[in-house]
Design a protein around this motif. Sequence first.
Motif, PDB file in Angstrom:
ATOM      1  N   ILE A  54      13.201  23.967 -22.033  1.00  0.00           N
ATOM      2  CA  ILE A  54      12.295  25.121 -21.892  1.00  0.00           C
ATOM      3  C   ILE A  54      13.085  26.428 -21.985  1.00  0.00           C
ATOM      4  O   ILE A  54      12.667  27.379 -22.661  1.00  0.00           O
ATOM      5  CB  ILE A  54      11.543  25.049 -20.545  1.00  0.00           C
ATOM      6  CG1 ILE A  54      10.811  23.717 -20.406  1.00  0.00           C
ATOM      7  CG2 ILE A  54      10.577  26.226 -20.419  1.00  0.00           C
ATOM      8  CD1 ILE A  54       9.751  23.477 -21.439  1.00  0.00           C
ATOM      9  N   LEU A  55      14.236  26.459 -21.307  1.00  0.00           N
ATOM     10  CA  LEU A  55      15.086  27.654 -21.344  1.00  0.00           C
ATOM     11  C   LEU A  55      15.508  27.976 -22.764  1.00  0.00           C
ATOM     12  O   LEU A  55      15.439  29.124 -23.223  1.00  0.00           O
ATOM     13  CB  LEU A  55      16.317  27.428 -20.457  1.00  0.00           C
ATOM     14  CG  LEU A  55      17.306  28.598 -20.328  1.00  0.00           C
ATOM     15  CD1 LEU A  55      16.683  29.748 -19.550  1.00  0.00           C
ATOM     16  CD2 LEU A  55      18.596  28.140 -19.643  1.00  0.00           C
ATOM     17  N   GLY A  56      15.957  26.942 -23.502  1.00  0.00           N
ATOM     18  CA  GLY A  56      16.410  27.140 -24.889  1.00  0.00           C
ATOM     19  C   GLY A  56      15.301  27.629 -25.791  1.00  0.00           C
ATOM     20  O   GLY A  56      15.518  28.470 -26.671  1.00  0.00           O
ATOM     21  N   GLN A  57      14.061  27.112 -25.568  1.00  0.00           N
ATOM     22  CA  GLN A  57      12.943  27.516 -26.422  1.00  0.00           C
ATOM     23  C   GLN A  57      12.652  29.007 -26.280  1.00  0.00           C
ATOM     24  O   GLN A  57      12.491  29.721 -27.278  1.00  0.00           O
ATOM     25  CB  GLN A  57      11.699  26.708 -26.063  1.00  0.00           C
ATOM     26  CG  GLN A  57      10.467  27.105 -26.876  1.00  0.00           C
ATOM     27  CD  GLN A  57       9.221  26.355 -26.431  1.00  0.00           C
ATOM     28  OE1 GLN A  57       9.307  25.315 -25.781  1.00  0.00           O
ATOM     29  NE2 GLN A  57       8.055  26.885 -26.792  1.00  0.00           N
ATOM     30  N   PHE A  58      12.596  29.495 -25.046  1.00  0.00           N
ATOM     31  CA  PHE A  58      12.240  30.902 -24.841  1.00  0.00           C
ATOM     32  C   PHE A  58      13.407  31.842 -25.183  1.00  0.00           C
ATOM     33  O   PHE A  58      13.190  32.943 -25.685  1.00  0.00           O
ATOM     34  CB  PHE A  58      11.769  31.109 -23.396  1.00  0.00           C
ATOM     35  CG  PHE A  58      10.355  30.686 -23.185  1.00  0.00           C
ATOM     36  CD1 PHE A  58       9.313  31.578 -23.369  1.00  0.00           C
ATOM     37  CD2 PHE A  58      10.053  29.372 -22.840  1.00  0.00           C
ATOM     38  CE1 PHE A  58       7.992  31.186 -23.189  1.00  0.00           C
ATOM     39  CE2 PHE A  58       8.739  28.973 -22.662  1.00  0.00           C
ATOM     40  CZ  PHE A  58       7.701  29.867 -22.848  1.00  0.00           C
ATOM     41  N   LEU A  59      14.643  31.400 -24.924  1.00  0.00           N
ATOM     42  CA  LEU A  59      15.797  32.220 -25.333  1.00  0.00           C
ATOM     43  C   LEU A  59      15.859  32.333 -26.847  1.00  0.00           C
ATOM     44  O   LEU A  59      16.154  33.396 -27.401  1.00  0.00           O
ATOM     45  CB  LEU A  59      17.094  31.608 -24.802  1.00  0.00           C
ATOM     46  CG  LEU A  59      17.472  31.930 -23.356  1.00  0.00           C
ATOM     47  CD1 LEU A  59      18.779  31.230 -22.985  1.00  0.00           C
ATOM     48  CD2 LEU A  59      17.609  33.429 -23.146  1.00  0.00           C
ATOM     49  N   THR A  60      15.584  31.219 -27.545  1.00  0.00           N
ATOM     50  CA  THR A  60      15.591  31.240 -29.013  1.00  0.00           C
ATOM     51  C   THR A  60      14.524  32.188 -29.543  1.00  0.00           C
ATOM     52  O   THR A  60      14.756  32.959 -30.481  1.00  0.00           O
ATOM     53  CB  THR A  60      15.355  29.828 -29.569  1.00  0.00           C
ATOM     54  OG1 THR A  60      16.366  28.945 -29.080  1.00  0.00           O
ATOM     55  CG2 THR A  60      15.384  29.831 -31.094  1.00  0.00           C
TER      56      THR A  60
ATOM     57  N   LEU B 299      13.253  37.095 -32.261  1.00  0.00           N
ATOM     58  CA  LEU B 299      12.457  38.330 -32.268  1.00  0.00           C
ATOM     59  C   LEU B 299      13.341  39.561 -32.468  1.00  0.00           C
ATOM     60  O   LEU B 299      13.065  40.410 -33.320  1.00  0.00           O
ATOM     61  CB  LEU B 299      11.674  38.442 -30.960  1.00  0.00           C
ATOM     62  CG  LEU B 299      10.727  39.635 -30.806  1.00  0.00           C
ATOM     63  CD1 LEU B 299       9.562  39.515 -31.784  1.00  0.00           C
ATOM     64  CD2 LEU B 299      10.214  39.722 -29.377  1.00  0.00           C
ATOM     65  N   THR B 300      14.425  39.657 -31.685  1.00  0.00           N
ATOM     66  CA  THR B 300      15.307  40.830 -31.794  1.00  0.00           C
ATOM     67  C   THR B 300      16.153  40.783 -33.067  1.00  0.00           C
ATOM     68  O   THR B 300      16.505  41.839 -33.614  1.00  0.00           O
ATOM     69  CB  THR B 300      16.227  40.920 -30.562  1.00  0.00           C
ATOM     70  OG1 THR B 300      16.920  39.675 -30.382  1.00  0.00           O
ATOM     71  CG2 THR B 300      15.435  41.229 -29.307  1.00  0.00           C
ATOM     72  N   SER B 301      16.480  39.581 -33.548  1.00  0.00           N
ATOM     73  CA  SER B 301      17.251  39.477 -34.795  1.00  0.00           C
ATOM     74  C   SER B 301      16.442  39.981 -35.979  1.00  0.00           C
ATOM     75  O   SER B 301      16.966  40.681 -36.855  1.00  0.00           O
ATOM     76  CB  SER B 301      17.695  38.029 -35.037  1.00  0.00           C
ATOM     77  OG  SER B 301      18.559  37.592 -34.028  1.00  0.00           O
ATOM     78  N   ILE B 302      15.162  39.613 -36.010  1.00  0.00           N
ATOM     79  CA  ILE B 302      14.296  40.134 -37.075  1.00  0.00           C
ATOM     80  C   ILE B 302      14.225  41.660 -36.975  1.00  0.00           C
ATOM     81  O   ILE B 302      14.300  42.373 -37.987  1.00  0.00           O
ATOM     82  CB  ILE B 302      12.886  39.516 -36.974  1.00  0.00           C
ATOM     83  CG1 ILE B 302      12.946  38.019 -37.278  1.00  0.00           C
ATOM     84  CG2 ILE B 302      11.922  40.208 -37.934  1.00  0.00           C
ATOM     85  CD1 ILE B 302      11.637  37.293 -37.059  1.00  0.00           C
ATOM     86  N   GLY B 303      14.090  42.166 -35.738  1.00  0.00           N
ATOM     87  CA  GLY B 303      14.101  43.619 -35.541  1.00  0.00           C
ATOM     88  C   GLY B 303      15.401  44.241 -36.008  1.00  0.00           C
ATOM     89  O   GLY B 303      15.408  45.325 -36.607  1.00  0.00           O
ATOM     90  N   GLY B 304      16.525  43.558 -35.744  1.00  0.00           N
ATOM     91  CA  GLY B 304      17.825  44.058 -36.181  1.00  0.00           C
ATOM     92  C   GLY B 304      17.940  44.115 -37.686  1.00  0.00           C
ATOM     93  O   GLY B 304      18.453  45.093 -38.251  1.00  0.00           O
TER      94      GLY B 304
ATOM     95  N   GLY C  88      18.429  40.116 -27.355  1.00  0.00           N
ATOM     96  CA  GLY C  88      17.353  39.158 -27.143  1.00  0.00           C
ATOM     97  C   GLY C  88      17.714  38.114 -26.102  1.00  0.00           C
ATOM     98  O   GLY C  88      16.890  37.754 -25.248  1.00  0.00           O
ATOM     99  N   ILE C  89      18.966  37.632 -26.171  1.00  0.00           N
ATOM    100  CA  ILE C  89      19.398  36.606 -25.222  1.00  0.00           C
ATOM    101  C   ILE C  89      19.490  37.184 -23.813  1.00  0.00           C
ATOM    102  O   ILE C  89      19.028  36.579 -22.841  1.00  0.00           O
ATOM    103  CB  ILE C  89      20.757  36.018 -25.663  1.00  0.00           C
ATOM    104  CG1 ILE C  89      20.586  35.255 -26.983  1.00  0.00           C
ATOM    105  CG2 ILE C  89      21.336  35.106 -24.584  1.00  0.00           C
ATOM    106  CD1 ILE C  89      21.880  34.785 -27.607  1.00  0.00           C
ATOM    107  N   VAL C  90      20.075  38.399 -23.692  1.00  0.00           N
ATOM    108  CA  VAL C  90      20.277  39.007 -22.376  1.00  0.00           C
ATOM    109  C   VAL C  90      18.942  39.343 -21.716  1.00  0.00           C
ATOM    110  O   VAL C  90      18.674  38.979 -20.563  1.00  0.00           O
ATOM    111  CB  VAL C  90      21.161  40.271 -22.483  1.00  0.00           C
ATOM    112  CG1 VAL C  90      21.175  41.027 -21.160  1.00  0.00           C
ATOM    113  CG2 VAL C  90      22.574  39.883 -22.897  1.00  0.00           C
ATOM    114  N   PHE C  91      18.078  40.040 -22.481  1.00  0.00           N
ATOM    115  CA  PHE C  91      16.812  40.474 -21.898  1.00  0.00           C
ATOM    116  C   PHE C  91      15.761  39.359 -21.892  1.00  0.00           C
ATOM    117  O   PHE C  91      14.741  39.468 -21.218  1.00  0.00           O
ATOM    118  CB  PHE C  91      16.275  41.704 -22.637  1.00  0.00           C
ATOM    119  CG  PHE C  91      17.019  42.967 -22.308  1.00  0.00           C
ATOM    120  CD1 PHE C  91      16.628  43.748 -21.233  1.00  0.00           C
ATOM    121  CD2 PHE C  91      18.117  43.360 -23.054  1.00  0.00           C
ATOM    122  CE1 PHE C  91      17.313  44.914 -20.925  1.00  0.00           C
ATOM    123  CE2 PHE C  91      18.809  44.527 -22.742  1.00  0.00           C
ATOM    124  CZ  PHE C  91      18.410  45.304 -21.666  1.00  0.00           C
ATOM    125  N   GLY C  92      16.003  38.300 -22.636  1.00  0.00           N
ATOM    126  CA  GLY C  92      15.087  37.163 -22.612  1.00  0.00           C
ATOM    127  C   GLY C  92      15.467  36.120 -21.578  1.00  0.00           C
ATOM    128  O   GLY C  92      14.737  35.145 -21.368  1.00  0.00           O
TER     129      GLY C  92
END
Length: 433
Positions: free
Chosen positions: A354-360, A365-370, A410-414
Amino acid sequence: MFENIRLSFQGIFGHKMRSFLTMLGIIIGIAAIIAIVSTIKGTNDQIKDNLIGAGNNLVNVKLSSGGYDISVNEMPEETMSKLPIINGDMINEMKDLEDVKDICAYHDSVLYEGVSYKDNGLTGVKVIGSDNSYLTINSYQVNSGRFFVPDDFSKHRNVCIIDRDTSDSLFEGETPVDKTIIIKGMPFIVVGVVSPEDEAEPVINSIEEYQTIYGDDFYSGTGKVIIPDECWPDVFAYDQPYQVIVKANSTESISSAGKVVEEYLNSMIDTSSSFGNDMGEEQETVKYKRENTLEKVKALQDISNSTSQQLIWVASISLLVGGIGVMNIMLVSVTERTREIGLKKALGARKKVILGQFLTEAAVLTSIGGIIGVGAGIGLSYFISNVASVPVAISVPAIIVSVGFSMVIGIVFGLLPSVKAANLNPIDALRYE
């Protein structure tokens, strides 16, 4: 991992507007940073081209005293008599030094008056005394007339070559070749008009940059008159010490080439030579000193970089805001998918799944923004370049770092929403309405 990425894209495209608004802070922050870094890099490259000559690889080795360049006009004859008279053998020896590709010895003096044609006189003309090597090493080309020929030196002909600035100012539209100008009361026939092969003018953004780039020419005109070095004593009444211009093998070896020539010439100086003034100041030893162009480049680039760092910190605020937006939307996503999380956990999904799914999902999301931010930043860079006429050089490392940094955001804030999702009690999650 690939399944998590697929689910992330499915969730993002399932809520397109919400996802775009979440990414907006990331896009703006990355675009601003890319534009700032590209503009500063372009400015730094421009500074380097201005000072180093865009590949000419030239460095002047001049006489100095107390760390400052000195004019031979200010030195007493006793001091000048202790300085070496550079001859052909010395030139050949210096050409064999490490990192030296070519070398030229020349006289120079700025005349604030004394150069005229008919009733038209010039102020601040630099007079150069040299052979053809000065013209070739500085990559001059003939616009009209010719370069010097051997007879000009062997027969002590009073001939001169002028640059286009002097031609335009002194002759005002007349053809200069074969006309006679007066240099300190002596007639000289103009045999040629020259200009640099690369006539790209340096872009000057401040008076400090102008002074740094032009050095001794800051307080004088930029026009030049070149005469045979054999005629120099006739005009200036005595033999003067030479200055030296060195062409290095490469841009990187400019400093080292100047240093070896500097050390060679200083080994020829009478150590008792000194220079002072009438004010009773302590006299300083006269010696040759290379013009440390790379240090000038570094000094101006440091100023430019310090400004860019401040701007990058300001732009990073939008990344922080974007990260908070990501955390907020991920918390909403966790709330919306509580029953889904409960069902997965009831079927045996572990916390790390579950953790991996939401972190991914947050990282995607942020990578696409980047990535979108990088494209926007490149476009913004060229827009600023066209509107403000500033140079731009796109930095590939900055692009890579920006995309990587957006993923880290994304990883830090997610992380907090992901931990919340992973720690949900499956029974409570299944009961959630």
